[in-house]
Design a protein around this motif. Structure first.
Motif, PDB file in Angstrom:
ATOM      1  N   TYR A 139      22.938  18.232  -1.055  1.00 45.75           N
ATOM      2  CA  TYR A 139      22.080  17.165  -0.291  1.00 45.75           C
ATOM      3  C   TYR A 139      20.674  17.505   0.499  1.00 45.75           C
ATOM      4  N   LEU A 140      19.859  16.741   0.484  1.00 45.57           N
ATOM      5  CA  LEU A 140      18.635  17.188   1.221  1.00 45.57           C
ATOM      6  C   LEU A 140      18.722  15.897   2.859  1.00 45.57           C
ATOM      7  N   LYS A 141      18.343  16.355   3.741  1.00 42.98           N
ATOM      8  CA  LYS A 141      17.997  15.670   4.808  1.00 42.98           C
ATOM      9  C   LYS A 141      16.705  15.319   5.141  1.00 42.98           C
ATOM     10  N   LEU A 142      16.383  13.991   5.151  1.00 42.88           N
ATOM     11  CA  LEU A 142      15.054  13.515   5.157  1.00 42.88           C
ATOM     12  C   LEU A 142      14.859  12.752   6.608  1.00 42.88           C
ATOM     13  N   TYR A 143      14.094  13.446   7.530  1.00 47.44           N
ATOM     14  CA  TYR A 143      13.950  12.603   8.811  1.00 47.44           C
ATOM     15  C   TYR A 143      12.460  12.369   8.945  1.00 47.44           C
ATOM     16  N   TYR A 144      12.200  10.986   9.325  1.00 47.71           N
ATOM     17  CA  TYR A 144      10.838  10.481   9.364  1.00 47.71           C
ATOM     18  C   TYR A 144      10.640  10.183  10.968  1.00 47.71           C
ATOM     19  N   GLU A 145       9.395  10.350  11.537  1.00 53.15           N
ATOM     20  CA  GLU A 145       9.127  10.327  12.795  1.00 53.15           C
ATOM     21  C   GLU A 145       7.532   9.848  12.843  1.00 53.15           C
ATOM     22  N   TRP A 146       7.086   8.833  13.362  1.00 49.56           N
ATOM     23  CA  TRP A 146       5.766   8.400  13.703  1.00 49.56           C
ATOM     24  C   TRP A 146       5.582   7.652  14.990  1.00 49.56           C
ATOM     25  N   LYS A 175       0.804  -1.122   0.074  1.00 50.63           N
ATOM     26  CA  LYS A 175      -0.094   0.031   0.025  1.00 50.63           C
ATOM     27  C   LYS A 175       0.925   1.242  -0.003  1.00 50.63           C
ATOM     28  N   GLU A 176       0.624   1.948  -0.796  1.00 57.02           N
ATOM     29  CA  GLU A 176       1.295   3.428  -0.868  1.00 57.02           C
ATOM     30  C   GLU A 176       0.612   4.530  -0.116  1.00 57.02           C
ATOM     31  N   TYR A 177       1.168   5.189   0.640  1.00 56.48           N
ATOM     32  CA  TYR A 177       0.736   6.262   1.515  1.00 56.48           C
ATOM     33  C   TYR A 177       0.927   7.530   0.449  1.00 56.48           C
ATOM     34  N   LYS A 178      -0.198   8.416   0.699  1.00 52.85           N
ATOM     35  CA  LYS A 178      -0.381   9.781   0.135  1.00 52.85           C
ATOM     36  C   LYS A 178       0.002  10.734   1.120  1.00 52.85           C
ATOM     37  N   VAL A 179       0.511  11.994   0.566  1.00 56.35           N
ATOM     38  CA  VAL A 179       0.631  13.461   1.379  1.00 56.35           C
ATOM     39  C   VAL A 179      -0.600  13.785   1.990  1.00 56.35           C
ATOM     40  N   VAL A 211      -0.440   9.215  11.377  1.00 57.62           N
ATOM     41  CA  VAL A 211       0.263  10.305  10.532  1.00 57.62           C
ATOM     42  C   VAL A 211       1.601   9.895  10.505  1.00 57.62           C
ATOM     43  N   ILE A 212       2.543   9.625   9.411  1.00 57.63           N
ATOM     44  CA  ILE A 212       3.783   9.633   9.285  1.00 57.63           C
ATOM     45  C   ILE A 212       4.534  10.979   8.850  1.00 57.63           C
ATOM     46  N   THR A 213       5.245  11.647   9.505  1.00 54.84           N
ATOM     47  CA  THR A 213       5.726  12.931   9.354  1.00 54.84           C
ATOM     48  C   THR A 213       7.203  12.866   8.646  1.00 54.84           C
ATOM     49  N   TYR A 238       1.971  12.392   5.968  1.00 53.18           N
ATOM     50  CA  TYR A 238       1.437  11.389   5.431  1.00 53.18           C
ATOM     51  C   TYR A 238       0.521  10.522   5.825  1.00 53.18           C
ATOM     52  N   ASP A 239      -0.414  10.149   5.106  1.00 49.75           N
ATOM     53  CA  ASP A 239      -1.587   9.038   5.693  1.00 49.75           C
ATOM     54  C   ASP A 239      -1.158   8.035   5.873  1.00 49.75           C
TER      55      ASP A 239
END
Length: 700
Positions: A538-545, A496-500, A525-527, A519-520
């Motif tokens: 470069y970009l930094k991507l930090y996920y929190e959920w 399953k793909e989660y959308k913004v 919610v996944i932030t 994200y849903d």
């Protein structure tokens, strides 16, 4: 023609696994008491103590009265120890730690009188192609391996090193079976016949298994076996060094110059590289921090910290044992792992603060501990509010100088506001200290509610989907019916793909900008926080959920322009090349026959990877995300894998257990989770440059 079996006695000692360290140590005392008694009375000729010294140290800490006996047995080549301090996983241990493992292991072994060493790696989950070079650096010219070999002979030349392949593994415990002699002989013959197919005139037979004691009548049992099997085999109870001498002319018959990760004949348990990613994250940060503080201490000539750093490295190496760092043990084992990691960080950060205090770092100084010039955006904290710097956050706490000052005690009134500022520095020379000065150079950052960009890189949100320089980045969730060792895909699962859901700018300064993307995630919610510095490539991507669901695997999925055939990923601090069949889908190729482990397009990495093909180009640096998967044009990096058992008997990817079916609640990773990665585009030089910026050796 009869073959000559060279047997050796051993026990494979996991300090912790399906039982906790102190419980296993109680067993160690009983097992090794027995071994020492047999050796002392000449009831057995020798014993090989698993290629590591940590178990011996654990034993002698409780039995110090036996040290003289141990040293005498080692001196007379009846007891063999080392060269490693601990048997660590090879793909989750960087070159610095692997070398430190050998340095501490050999130092300890020599303290007890041992100077004969084999690179003994019987049970790690595959083998890094960089290991032979490191072994040679320490004067070791022979190696024993098992998992990861394909249809290999018993002897081969691995990356130039004389290597023995334990064709049927190290756990030959037939002599401990509760069965009559004829049954034991039949079982042993089956094993010897299989080894014989890959051997010459000599066969190496390990006698022992995980945490197994030595039978008191092992010599007479082996003599009986020799009589029963005399038409095909005859036996000598000896040691691995003896075997290497006897087969020294056989190694050139087959050569292999790559890593050993073939799982067609032995399980390599690749899902362990995404089990308990909290452990992987701590391991990565601790490895970096100890290297950083070691450089600082060397630069400052602070020899008083050497013993403390060695103590911290020993704790780190204990955590890097494969069943520990791979996340394949009980909840209590991994709780203790987390405590060790936190202690390591306390030591590293404490030493840094003490040295900063001694060097008056309250005056906004920077020291570059790398071997090349440093330029970029740095952060520093202070209880003051200096002008000309960009303020990004505040927190409450004590000033580090107060905490490091042994002549002062913090009181309530000292608990104050600490300010975090940004500054730009340029061309700080290696091992030089400079003042951090305000900077007003123009910014190339551009931020909107749906995008963040600079001169090098752009992230945008279109139609509830995220794109980085035109490459789609999505979050995809799949079922996982597996365990701590192997991901267990559901057949034909498309995920399953989660959308913004929404986006929001939460930081917008001249030096740094941050975009919050929610994200849903169905269950929550996944932030994702996207951070970009001015002039950064470069970009930094930090996920929190908050994870509330069980038995699933969540990927950050990069959809490239063409099928992915080649990936360069970091191993022992260098990039190694791996090729993939991009059409292969494990979810359509699950095994049906007992004893098989599914082929995967999964591989381990340490701090990052690079895809540099004609139509595909992307690089990823991570902090503790240590596995990737390739399918078609998708690069899939697990940011969570939630399962709940050490070894699932019905794992669809592995039709035979890899360990005990013990429930482990924390393996489901319920609660707060984080993941961190950095995205860039370019070649190997860009990889090295980005890596040096993410893991910078700068102290402010």
């Amino acid at each position: 023609m009869r073959k000559h079996v060279i047997a050796y006695l051993h026990t494979h000692w996991d300090r912790e696994w399906y039982r906790e360290y102190e419980i296993f140590r109680l067993r160690l005392l009983r097992v090794f008491d027995n071994v020492l008694a047999l050796l002392a009375k000449n009831k057995i000729p020798s014993f090989y103590f698993d290629g590591q010294v940590s178990a011996l140290e654990d034993y002698l800490e409780m039995r110090p009265q036996n040290r003289e006996l141990v040293e005498g047995l080692i001196r007379h080549k009846k007891l063999f120890i080392g060269p490693f301090y601990c048997l660590t996983d090879e793909f989750l241990t960087d070159k610095t730690c692997f070398s430190k493992n050998l340095e501490l292991g050999i130092k300890t072994a020599q303290k007890y009188g041992c100077n004969d060493f084999i690179g003994y790696l019987p049970d790690t989950f595959g083998h890094s192609q960089n290991v032979p070079d490191i072994l040679r650096d320490f004067g070791i010219d022979k190696c024993i391996v098992w998992r990861g070999c394909g249809d290999f002979p018993s002897e081969f030349r691995w990356c130039g090193l004389n290597t023995v392949n334990l064709v049927r593994g190290y756990f030959h415990d037939v002599f401990s079976m509760k069965a009559n002699t004829e049954v034991k002989a039949e079982a042993l013959k089956k094993e010897l016949d299989l080894i014989s197919e890959k051997s010459g005139n000599y066969i190496l037979l390990p006698i022992g298994a995980d945490h197994l004691g030595t039978e008191k009548d092992i010599v007479s049992q082996l003599e009986t076996m020799g009589e029963l099997l005399k038409e095909d085999y005859y036996f000598t109870l000896s040691n691995p060094f003896d075997y290497f001498l006897r087969v020294e002319n056989d190694f050139d018959k087959f050569r292999w110059d790559e890593e050993l990760r073939d799982n067609s004949r032995t399980f390599t348990l690749q899902g362990c590289y995404s089990s308990r990613l909290d452990l992987k994250r701590y391991n990565t940060i601790c490895s970096y921090k100890l290297d950083l503080v070691s450089r600082l201490v060397k630069q400052q000539r602070e020899l008083k910290y050497d013993n403390l750093i060695e103590y911290a490295y020993k704790m780190l190496l204990q955590n890097q044992a494969h069943d520990s760092i791979c996340g394949c043990s009980t909840d209590d084992v991994h709780s203790e792992n987390l405590i060790r990691y936190k202690k390591i960080l306390q030591i590293a950060d404490g030493i840094i603060d003490e040295i900063k205090f001694a060097n008056n770092f309250e005056q906004r100084r920077i020291i570059n501990l790398s071997d090349k010039d440093f330029s970029g955006i740095v952060e520093f904290e202070t209880t003051n509010q200096p002008e000309g710097y960009e303020l990004v956050s505040t927190r409450k706490g004590f000033d580090f100088g107060l905490l490091a000052d042994t002549q002062r005690i913090p009181v309530t009134e000292d608990y104050t506001t600490i300010y975090k500022y940004l500054a730009e520095v340029k061309d700080v020379e290696p091992y030089e200290t400079e003042f951090i000065m305000p900077n007003y150079t123009p910014s190339d950052l551009n931020v909107t509610e749906n995008s963040i960009s600079n001169s090098y890189i752009t992230l945008s949100v279109n139609e509830r989907e995220v794109f980085i320089n035109g490459i789609k980045l999505s979050l995809k969730d799949f079922s996982d019916l597996g365990d701590s060792y192997n991901c267990g895909p559901k057949e034909n699962d498309e995920g399953k793909e989660y959308k913004v859901l929404r986006t929001k700018v939460i930081l917008n300064t001249q030096m740094r900008a941050c975009l919050k993307i929610d994200y849903d995630g169905s269950w929550d919610v996944i932030t994702m926080y996207v951070t970009l510095d001015k002039n950064s490539s470069y970009l930094k991507l930090y996920y929190e959920w908050e994870n509330t669901q069980k038995n699933h695997i969540l990927y950050a999925n990069y959809e490239l322009k063409a099928p992915i055939n080649t990936v360069y990923s970091e191993d022992m601090n260098v990039l190694v090349k791996r090729t993939f069949d991009s059409n292969y889908d494990i979810r359509k190729n699950l095994p049906k026959t007992k004893g098989l482990e599914a082929k995967t397009n999964t591989a381990p990495m340490q701090r990052g990877l690079l895809i540099d093909e004609k139509e595909n180009n992307i690089g990823i640096i991570t902090k503790g995300l240590t596995q990737y998967e390739v399918y078609s044009n998708n690069l899939m990096i697990p940011i969570l894998r939630a399962t709940g058992i050490i070894s699932e008997p019905n794992n669809p990817a592995r039709t035979t257990p890899a360990g005990p079916p013990i429930p482990v609640t924390s393996l489901q990773m319920i609660g707060r989770n984080i993941a961190e990665m950095y995205v860039f585009f370019g070649n190997e030089n860009a990889f090295k440059e980005t890596l040096s910026k993410v893991y910078n050796y700068v102290i402010t």
